[in-house]
Design a protein around this motif. Structure first.
Motif, PDB file in Angstrom:
ATOM      1  N   LEU A 195     -40.757  18.020 -34.688  1.00  0.00           N
ATOM      2  CA  LEU A 195     -41.781  18.990 -34.315  1.00  0.00           C
ATOM      3  C   LEU A 195     -41.244  19.970 -33.274  1.00  0.00           C
ATOM      4  CD1 LEU A 195     -45.101  16.949 -34.152  1.00  0.00           C
ATOM      5  CD2 LEU A 195     -44.496  18.772 -35.743  1.00  0.00           C
ATOM      6  N   ALA A 196     -40.485  19.472 -32.316  1.00  0.00           N
ATOM      7  CA  ALA A 196     -39.913  20.344 -31.285  1.00  0.00           C
ATOM      8  C   ALA A 196     -38.964  21.363 -31.903  1.00  0.00           C
ATOM      9  CB  ALA A 196     -39.208  19.520 -30.223  1.00  0.00           C
ATOM     10  N   LEU A 197     -38.143  20.951 -32.866  1.00  0.00           N
ATOM     11  CA  LEU A 197     -37.217  21.868 -33.532  1.00  0.00           C
ATOM     12  C   LEU A 197     -37.954  22.940 -34.331  1.00  0.00           C
ATOM     13  CD1 LEU A 197     -34.533  19.370 -34.897  1.00  0.00           C
ATOM     14  CD2 LEU A 197     -34.255  20.994 -33.009  1.00  0.00           C
ATOM     15  N   LEU A 198     -39.106  22.576 -34.869  1.00  0.00           N
ATOM     16  CA  LEU A 198     -39.891  23.506 -35.687  1.00  0.00           C
ATOM     17  C   LEU A 198     -40.797  24.406 -34.844  1.00  0.00           C
ATOM     18  CD1 LEU A 198     -40.898  21.011 -38.507  1.00  0.00           C
ATOM     19  CD2 LEU A 198     -39.334  22.945 -38.751  1.00  0.00           C
ATOM     20  N   ASN A 199     -40.845  24.179 -33.532  1.00  0.00           N
ATOM     21  CA  ASN A 199     -41.792  24.860 -32.642  1.00  0.00           C
ATOM     22  C   ASN A 199     -41.172  26.046 -31.908  1.00  0.00           C
ATOM     23  OD1 ASN A 199     -44.462  24.943 -31.505  1.00  0.00           O
ATOM     24  ND2 ASN A 199     -43.608  24.164 -29.604  1.00  0.00           N
ATOM     25  N   THR A 200     -40.404  26.845 -32.612  1.00  0.00           N
ATOM     26  CA  THR A 200     -39.773  28.015 -32.007  1.00  0.00           C
ATOM     27  C   THR A 200     -40.566  29.264 -32.383  1.00  0.00           C
ATOM     28  OG1 THR A 200     -38.373  28.455 -33.912  1.00  0.00           O
ATOM     29  CG2 THR A 200     -37.493  26.923 -32.237  1.00  0.00           C
ATOM     30  N   PRO A 201     -40.398  30.356 -31.642  1.00  0.00           N
ATOM     31  CA  PRO A 201     -41.086  31.595 -32.027  1.00  0.00           C
ATOM     32  C   PRO A 201     -40.768  32.018 -33.466  1.00  0.00           C
ATOM     33  CG  PRO A 201     -40.254  31.801 -29.799  1.00  0.00           C
ATOM     34  CD  PRO A 201     -39.710  30.495 -30.347  1.00  0.00           C
ATOM     35  N   ARG A 238     -40.666  14.082 -43.501  1.00  0.00           N
ATOM     36  CA  ARG A 238     -39.463  14.755 -43.021  1.00  0.00           C
ATOM     37  C   ARG A 238     -38.660  15.081 -44.276  1.00  0.00           C
ATOM     38  NH1 ARG A 238     -34.347  12.512 -41.704  1.00  0.00           N
ATOM     39  NH2 ARG A 238     -35.251  10.473 -42.111  1.00  0.00           N
ATOM     40  N   ILE A 239     -38.160  16.308 -44.362  1.00  0.00           N
ATOM     41  CA  ILE A 239     -37.328  16.726 -45.495  1.00  0.00           C
ATOM     42  C   ILE A 239     -35.868  16.545 -45.100  1.00  0.00           C
ATOM     43  CG2 ILE A 239     -36.660  18.636 -47.015  1.00  0.00           C
ATOM     44  CD1 ILE A 239     -39.294  20.058 -46.113  1.00  0.00           C
ATOM     45  N   THR A 240     -35.080  15.981 -46.020  1.00  0.00           N
ATOM     46  CA  THR A 240     -33.635  15.960 -45.798  1.00  0.00           C
ATOM     47  C   THR A 240     -32.931  16.660 -46.951  1.00  0.00           C
ATOM     48  OG1 THR A 240     -33.337  13.786 -46.849  1.00  0.00           O
ATOM     49  CG2 THR A 240     -33.647  13.819 -44.436  1.00  0.00           C
ATOM     50  N   LEU A 241     -31.809  17.266 -46.614  1.00  0.00           N
ATOM     51  CA  LEU A 241     -30.906  17.859 -47.599  1.00  0.00           C
ATOM     52  C   LEU A 241     -29.567  17.177 -47.403  1.00  0.00           C
ATOM     53  CD1 LEU A 241     -30.049  19.942 -49.733  1.00  0.00           C
ATOM     54  CD2 LEU A 241     -29.516  21.494 -47.840  1.00  0.00           C
ATOM     55  N   ASP A 242     -29.115  16.492 -48.431  1.00  0.00           N
ATOM     56  CA  ASP A 242     -27.849  15.760 -48.368  1.00  0.00           C
ATOM     57  C   ASP A 242     -27.776  14.878 -47.123  1.00  0.00           C
ATOM     58  OD1 ASP A 242     -27.093  16.975 -50.779  1.00  0.00           O
ATOM     59  OD2 ASP A 242     -26.232  18.690 -49.722  1.00  0.00           O
ATOM     60  N   GLY A 243     -28.914  14.254 -46.778  1.00  0.00           N
ATOM     61  CA  GLY A 243     -28.977  13.303 -45.670  1.00  0.00           C
ATOM     62  C   GLY A 243     -29.265  13.901 -44.302  1.00  0.00           C
ATOM     63  N   GLU A 244     -29.260  15.234 -44.183  1.00  0.00           N
ATOM     64  CA  GLU A 244     -29.519  15.886 -42.894  1.00  0.00           C
ATOM     65  C   GLU A 244     -30.966  16.346 -42.818  1.00  0.00           C
ATOM     66  OE1 GLU A 244     -26.609  18.635 -41.137  1.00  0.00           O
ATOM     67  OE2 GLU A 244     -25.605  18.488 -43.097  1.00  0.00           O
ATOM     68  N   THR A 245     -31.593  16.165 -41.665  1.00  0.00           N
ATOM     69  CA  THR A 245     -32.964  16.621 -41.485  1.00  0.00           C
ATOM     70  C   THR A 245     -33.022  18.132 -41.617  1.00  0.00           C
ATOM     71  OG1 THR A 245     -33.578  14.745 -40.108  1.00  0.00           O
ATOM     72  CG2 THR A 245     -34.912  16.737 -39.869  1.00  0.00           C
ATOM     73  N   ALA A 246     -33.881  18.598 -42.538  1.00  0.00           N
ATOM     74  CA  ALA A 246     -33.965  20.025 -42.849  1.00  0.00           C
ATOM     75  C   ALA A 246     -35.331  20.623 -42.523  1.00  0.00           C
ATOM     76  CB  ALA A 246     -33.639  20.248 -44.326  1.00  0.00           C
ATOM     77  N   GLY A 247     -36.350  19.786 -42.309  1.00  0.00           N
ATOM     78  CA  GLY A 247     -37.673  20.315 -42.026  1.00  0.00           C
ATOM     79  C   GLY A 247     -38.753  19.296 -42.283  1.00  0.00           C
ATOM     80  N   SER A 248     -39.979  19.799 -42.462  1.00  0.00           N
ATOM     81  CA  SER A 248     -41.120  18.925 -42.735  1.00  0.00           C
ATOM     82  C   SER A 248     -42.006  19.544 -43.800  1.00  0.00           C
ATOM     83  CB  SER A 248     -41.933  18.683 -41.457  1.00  0.00           C
ATOM     84  OG  SER A 248     -42.635  19.850 -41.087  1.00  0.00           O
ATOM     85  N   ILE A 249     -42.776  18.684 -44.441  1.00  0.00           N
ATOM     86  CA  ILE A 249     -43.752  19.102 -45.451  1.00  0.00           C
ATOM     87  C   ILE A 249     -44.799  18.005 -45.532  1.00  0.00           C
ATOM     88  CG2 ILE A 249     -42.555  18.050 -47.431  1.00  0.00           C
ATOM     89  CD1 ILE A 249     -43.374  20.624 -49.033  1.00  0.00           C
ATOM     90  N   ALA A 283     -31.145  26.752 -40.328  1.00  0.00           N
ATOM     91  CA  ALA A 283     -29.837  26.440 -40.914  1.00  0.00           C
ATOM     92  C   ALA A 283     -29.932  26.022 -42.378  1.00  0.00           C
ATOM     93  CB  ALA A 283     -29.151  25.340 -40.109  1.00  0.00           C
ATOM     94  N   PHE A 284     -31.141  25.662 -42.844  1.00  0.00           N
ATOM     95  CA  PHE A 284     -31.319  25.177 -44.214  1.00  0.00           C
ATOM     96  C   PHE A 284     -32.094  26.160 -45.083  1.00  0.00           C
ATOM     97  CE2 PHE A 284     -30.617  21.563 -41.515  1.00  0.00           C
ATOM     98  CZ  PHE A 284     -29.696  20.828 -42.227  1.00  0.00           C
ATOM     99  N   GLN A 285     -32.505  27.275 -44.516  1.00  0.00           N
ATOM    100  CA  GLN A 285     -33.285  28.249 -45.273  1.00  0.00           C
ATOM    101  C   GLN A 285     -32.400  28.992 -46.275  1.00  0.00           C
ATOM    102  OE1 GLN A 285     -35.309  30.662 -42.335  1.00  0.00           O
ATOM    103  NE2 GLN A 285     -36.525  28.920 -41.621  1.00  0.00           N
ATOM    104  N   GLY A 286     -33.030  29.441 -47.366  1.00  0.00           N
ATOM    105  CA  GLY A 286     -32.311  30.188 -48.391  1.00  0.00           C
ATOM    106  C   GLY A 286     -31.473  29.327 -49.307  1.00  0.00           C
TER     107      GLY A 286
END
Length: 170
Positions: free
Chosen positions: A23-29, A62-73, A95-98
């Protein structure tokens, strides 16, 4: 000729251990531009508790891409136009967008919401000026029903796309 490897996108149930840091990582402007801006530490703690306490009214992941935390849904109950439906929303770290992470996670959340039963539709309400989230809805197979006014956060009404995915025959 070798085919490109599909990204390994997975959903992991929201936990007390990993949730607050994500949540802290996702809480940026940048990440909250279309959501009313960053939340206070108290609001984040409350959000985390709500996510853990959804019970049969939804689930967060928590979403992971190839084992790395990428976001939430997640998906949760809401009332929309007099009907109780599932609503979904996501956030993918810069870092995981696009890379197809959000659309892949949205397809997985459709499966989760359908398996949960209870409601015949899953809705997403991205701001009309949020091109990336509207594209996610399109790529995941949602149908755009038009534009609507949506309240989020409380007291903040804004135009959004009313995207719907039928989980049952209707």
């Amino acid at each position: 000729m070798q085919r490109p490897q599909q990204p390994d996108i997975r959903l992991h149930p929201w936990t007390d251990e990993e949730g607050p840091a994500l949540l802290a990582l996702l809480n940026t402007p940048e990440m909250t531009e279309h959501l009313g801006g960053p939340e206070t530490p108290e609001q984040l703690a409350d959000r985390h508790r709500r996510y853990l306490g959804l019970g049969d009214r939804g689930r967060m992941f928590r979403i992971t891409l190839d084992g790395e935390t990428a976001g939430s849904i997640g998906y949760w109950e809401t009332t929309w136009q007099g009907e109780t439906v599932w609503e979904t929303g996501w956030g993918v770290l810069p870092a995981f967008q696009g890379r197809g992470v959000a659309a892949g996670a949205a397809r997985l959340i459709i499966t989760e919401a359908r398996a949960a039963g209870r409601h015949g539709a899953l809705h997403a309400f991205p701001a009309t000026d949020h091109g990336a989230s509207n594209a996610v809805c399109r790529k995941a197979g949602f149908t755009l029903r038009g534009e609507a006014l949506f309240e989020y956060p409380k007291g903040n009404w804004h135009p959004c796309g009313d995207w719907r995915y039928a989980l049952t025959g209707g």
